[in-house]
Design a protein around this motif. Structure first.
Motif, PDB file in Angstrom:
ATOM      1  N   ILE A   8     -11.235  31.000 -31.919  1.00  0.00           N
ATOM      2  CA  ILE A   8     -10.022  30.355 -31.408  1.00  0.00           C
ATOM      3  C   ILE A   8      -9.195  30.015 -32.641  1.00  0.00           C
ATOM      4  O   ILE A   8      -9.531  29.100 -33.401  1.00  0.00           O
ATOM      5  CB  ILE A   8     -10.361  29.076 -30.595  1.00  0.00           C
ATOM      6  CG1 ILE A   8     -11.281  29.417 -29.417  1.00  0.00           C
ATOM      7  CG2 ILE A   8      -9.069  28.398 -30.114  1.00  0.00           C
ATOM      8  CD1 ILE A   8     -11.832  28.199 -28.661  1.00  0.00           C
ATOM      9  N   MET A   9      -8.155  30.813 -32.865  1.00  0.00           N
ATOM     10  CA  MET A   9      -7.363  30.700 -34.104  1.00  0.00           C
ATOM     11  C   MET A   9      -6.344  29.583 -33.926  1.00  0.00           C
ATOM     12  O   MET A   9      -5.228  29.827 -33.475  1.00  0.00           O
ATOM     13  CB  MET A   9      -6.627  32.020 -34.357  1.00  0.00           C
ATOM     14  CG  MET A   9      -7.506  33.263 -34.270  1.00  0.00           C
ATOM     15  SD  MET A   9      -6.595  34.755 -34.691  1.00  0.00           S
ATOM     16  CE  MET A   9      -5.616  35.023 -33.217  1.00  0.00           C
ATOM     17  N   ASP A  10      -6.708  28.361 -34.296  1.00  0.00           N
ATOM     18  CA  ASP A  10      -5.817  27.226 -34.034  1.00  0.00           C
ATOM     19  C   ASP A  10      -5.373  26.568 -35.340  1.00  0.00           C
ATOM     20  O   ASP A  10      -6.087  26.610 -36.343  1.00  0.00           O
ATOM     21  CB  ASP A  10      -6.550  26.214 -33.141  1.00  0.00           C
ATOM     22  CG  ASP A  10      -5.589  25.231 -32.494  1.00  0.00           C
ATOM     23  OD1 ASP A  10      -4.392  25.561 -32.359  1.00  0.00           O
ATOM     24  OD2 ASP A  10      -6.034  24.125 -32.128  1.00  0.00           O
ATOM     25  N   TYR A  52      -8.743  34.844 -30.085  1.00  0.00           N
ATOM     26  CA  TYR A  52      -7.868  34.244 -29.071  1.00  0.00           C
ATOM     27  C   TYR A  52      -6.476  34.178 -29.678  1.00  0.00           C
ATOM     28  O   TYR A  52      -6.199  33.341 -30.548  1.00  0.00           O
ATOM     29  CB  TYR A  52      -8.381  32.845 -28.735  1.00  0.00           C
ATOM     30  CG  TYR A  52      -8.008  32.307 -27.369  1.00  0.00           C
ATOM     31  CD1 TYR A  52      -7.333  33.083 -26.431  1.00  0.00           C
ATOM     32  CD2 TYR A  52      -8.361  31.009 -27.004  1.00  0.00           C
ATOM     33  CE1 TYR A  52      -7.031  32.585 -25.179  1.00  0.00           C
ATOM     34  CE2 TYR A  52      -8.061  30.502 -25.756  1.00  0.00           C
ATOM     35  CZ  TYR A  52      -7.388  31.290 -24.846  1.00  0.00           C
ATOM     36  OH  TYR A  52      -7.095  30.783 -23.601  1.00  0.00           O
ATOM     37  N   ALA A  53      -5.603  35.070 -29.262  1.00  0.00           N
ATOM     38  CA  ALA A  53      -4.282  35.173 -29.883  1.00  0.00           C
ATOM     39  C   ALA A  53      -3.195  34.478 -29.068  1.00  0.00           C
ATOM     40  O   ALA A  53      -2.243  33.924 -29.619  1.00  0.00           O
ATOM     41  CB  ALA A  53      -3.910  36.631 -30.090  1.00  0.00           C
ATOM     42  N   PHE A  54      -3.317  34.531 -27.737  1.00  0.00           N
ATOM     43  CA  PHE A  54      -2.276  33.925 -26.888  1.00  0.00           C
ATOM     44  C   PHE A  54      -2.886  33.624 -25.527  1.00  0.00           C
ATOM     45  O   PHE A  54      -3.366  34.530 -24.845  1.00  0.00           O
ATOM     46  CB  PHE A  54      -1.086  34.887 -26.753  1.00  0.00           C
ATOM     47  CG  PHE A  54       0.140  34.250 -26.177  1.00  0.00           C
ATOM     48  CD1 PHE A  54       1.046  33.583 -27.005  1.00  0.00           C
ATOM     49  CD2 PHE A  54       0.396  34.290 -24.813  1.00  0.00           C
ATOM     50  CE1 PHE A  54       2.179  32.988 -26.468  1.00  0.00           C
ATOM     51  CE2 PHE A  54       1.534  33.691 -24.277  1.00  0.00           C
ATOM     52  CZ  PHE A  54       2.430  33.034 -25.102  1.00  0.00           C
ATOM     53  N   SER A  55      -2.852  32.342 -25.138  1.00  0.00           N
ATOM     54  CA  SER A  55      -3.491  31.959 -23.880  1.00  0.00           C
ATOM     55  C   SER A  55      -2.503  31.986 -22.720  1.00  0.00           C
ATOM     56  O   SER A  55      -1.282  31.966 -22.928  1.00  0.00           O
ATOM     57  CB  SER A  55      -4.098  30.557 -23.998  1.00  0.00           C
ATOM     58  OG  SER A  55      -3.074  29.582 -23.963  1.00  0.00           O
ATOM     59  N   ASN A  58      -0.234  29.215 -23.077  1.00  0.00           N
ATOM     60  CA  ASN A  58       0.761  29.278 -24.153  1.00  0.00           C
ATOM     61  C   ASN A  58       2.140  29.756 -23.673  1.00  0.00           C
ATOM     62  O   ASN A  58       3.141  29.550 -24.369  1.00  0.00           O
ATOM     63  CB  ASN A  58       0.285  30.172 -25.309  1.00  0.00           C
ATOM     64  CG  ASN A  58      -0.838  29.577 -26.141  1.00  0.00           C
ATOM     65  OD1 ASN A  58      -1.687  30.290 -26.672  1.00  0.00           O
ATOM     66  ND2 ASN A  58      -0.866  28.259 -26.278  1.00  0.00           N
ATOM     67  N   ARG A  61       4.977  27.170 -23.841  1.00  0.00           N
ATOM     68  CA  ARG A  61       5.584  26.692 -25.089  1.00  0.00           C
ATOM     69  C   ARG A  61       7.093  26.953 -25.081  1.00  0.00           C
ATOM     70  O   ARG A  61       7.577  27.754 -24.268  1.00  0.00           O
ATOM     71  CB  ARG A  61       4.941  27.418 -26.282  1.00  0.00           C
ATOM     72  CG  ARG A  61       3.511  26.964 -26.469  1.00  0.00           C
ATOM     73  CD  ARG A  61       2.995  27.338 -27.821  1.00  0.00           C
ATOM     74  NE  ARG A  61       1.645  26.816 -27.967  1.00  0.00           N
ATOM     75  CZ  ARG A  61       0.963  26.797 -29.096  1.00  0.00           C
ATOM     76  NH1 ARG A  61       1.513  27.288 -30.193  1.00  0.00           N
ATOM     77  NH2 ARG A  61      -0.248  26.302 -29.140  1.00  0.00           N
ATOM     78  N   SER A 186     -10.428  25.194 -24.622  1.00  0.00           N
ATOM     79  CA  SER A 186      -9.091  25.634 -24.204  1.00  0.00           C
ATOM     80  C   SER A 186      -9.113  26.930 -23.378  1.00  0.00           C
ATOM     81  O   SER A 186      -8.299  27.825 -23.612  1.00  0.00           O
ATOM     82  CB  SER A 186      -8.151  25.768 -25.405  1.00  0.00           C
ATOM     83  OG  SER A 186      -8.045  24.537 -26.097  1.00  0.00           O
TER      84      SER A 186
HETATM   85  C1  IPE Z   1      -5.801  27.765 -27.963  1.00  0.00           C
HETATM   86  O1  IPE Z   1      -4.989  27.009 -28.796  1.00  0.00           O
HETATM   87  C2  IPE Z   1      -5.176  29.098 -27.695  1.00  0.00           C
HETATM   88  C3  IPE Z   1      -5.109  30.004 -28.843  1.00  0.00           C
HETATM   89  C4  IPE Z   1      -5.604  29.786 -30.038  1.00  0.00           C
HETATM   90  C5  IPE Z   1      -4.456  31.256 -28.588  1.00  0.00           C
HETATM   91  P1  IPE Z   1      -3.953  25.949 -28.216  1.00  0.00           P
HETATM   92  O2  IPE Z   1      -3.342  25.290 -29.388  1.00  0.00           O
HETATM   93  O3  IPE Z   1      -3.035  26.582 -27.248  1.00  0.00           O
HETATM   94  O4  IPE Z   1      -4.920  24.941 -27.434  1.00  0.00           O
HETATM   95  P2  IPE Z   1      -4.691  23.450 -26.967  1.00  0.00           P
HETATM   96  O5  IPE Z   1      -3.392  23.406 -26.238  1.00  0.00           O
HETATM   97  O6  IPE Z   1      -4.660  22.600 -28.192  1.00  0.00           O
HETATM   98  O7  IPE Z   1      -5.875  23.132 -26.115  1.00  0.00           O
END
Ligand code: IPE
Ligand code: IPE
Ligand code: MG
Length: 244
Positions: A8-10, A52-55, A58, A61, A186
């Motif tokens: 999960i690339m956050d 995880y590139a785009f949920s 997302n 946003r 997420s």
């Molecule tokens: C999770 O990150 C989704 C991706 C990395 C693509 P988010 O930043 O969207 O997750 P939340 O909103 O903090 O849970």
């Protein structure tokens, strides 16, 4: 070694904000990290990497950020194909891809076709993906098959469900990493991570590198995966395995 690493690339947005830059600059820098980590996984001979590139969430946003992300994605996919070929990477995408802009879908399917015969790392990008929506489509598909008489509801087992997900030909992740400091899933790979080892790091995605990845793999190798059994059973099985 792990067979499958999911990430999960956050933290792209915060990384940029900390530097007084626009969030989009963080995403741009995040693409560099993807390149770095794909290369590292190739060197380590990891067979599967899922990002995880785009949920699904997302999409909520600000419009300018969503559009910037889509543009960045199309451009990155197109420009990366030679590098993917050079590194024997096979590109794959999961998610409700129909939601993506037409150009993005085309770039993606073209890149997947071009790299389909590569026999190195399988790189899976999760785009417009969420675990619950994946399960929703899986259930719809199975329900329709039952109505059509193709399957008997009594015969639906865990393997049937596994085979009906987007990830049907990918093993479950051994490792799930989330960068950026949050300790939550997420909506990523809900079914698939039932027995995955979880790692949360405060490092923001643009700062994540091969060294961080290798440290996590090292920690993973020192964890005991018991799958519900006792430690003694697991140790005995390992002993039997080495004696064989
Ligand atoms: C999770 O990150 C989704 C991706 C990395 C693509 P988010 O930043 O969207 O997750 P939340 O909103 O903090 O849970
Ligand atoms: C992850 O970084 C990338 C995507 C969700 C597309 P974020 O954009 O969520 O970064 P933060 O969490 O706001 O720092
Ligand atoms: Mg985030």
């Amino acid at each position: 070694m792990p067979r499958h690493i999911a990430i999960i690339m956050d933290g792209n947005g915060r990384w940029a904000k900390q530097r007084g830059m626009d969030r989009v600059m963080g995403h741009r820098e995040g693409v560099e990290t993807v390149r770095r980590i794909v290369e590292e996984c190739g060197k380590l001979r990891i067979p599967y990497l899922t990002l995880y590139a785009f949920s699904t969430e997302n999409w909520n946003r600000p419009q300018y950020e969503v559009e910037a992300l889509m543009r960045l994605m199309s451009a990155a996919i197109r420009s990366e194909v030679p590098k993917l070929m050079e590194n024997h990477v096979r590109l794959n995408a999961i998610g409700h891809l129909e939601d993506l802009p037409q150009v993005c879908q085309e770039e993606m399917s073209e890149a997947c076709q071009l790299t389909a015969k590569n026999d190195g790392l399988t790189l899976t990008l999760s785009l417009s993906y969420s675990g619950r929506s994946e399960l929703k489509y899986c259930i719809r598909k199975l329900a329709q098959q039952a109505i059509d008489g193709a399957i008997n509801p009594q015969d639906i087992d865990e393997q049937t469900i596994t085979n009906s997900l987007y990830t049907n030909n990918i093993p479950d992740p051994d490792i799930l990493i989330r960068t950026g400091g949050e300790q939550r899933i997420s909506n990523f790979l809900l079914w698939q991570i039932a027995y995955t080892e979880l790692f949360f790091t405060p490092v923001m995605w643009p700062d994540f590198d091969g060294q961080h990845l290798r440290e996590i793999i090292y920690q993973y190798q020192n964890r005991e995966r018991r799958f519900g059994k006792t430690s003694e059973q697991v140790q005995q099985e390992n002993l039997d395995g080495t004696q064989k």
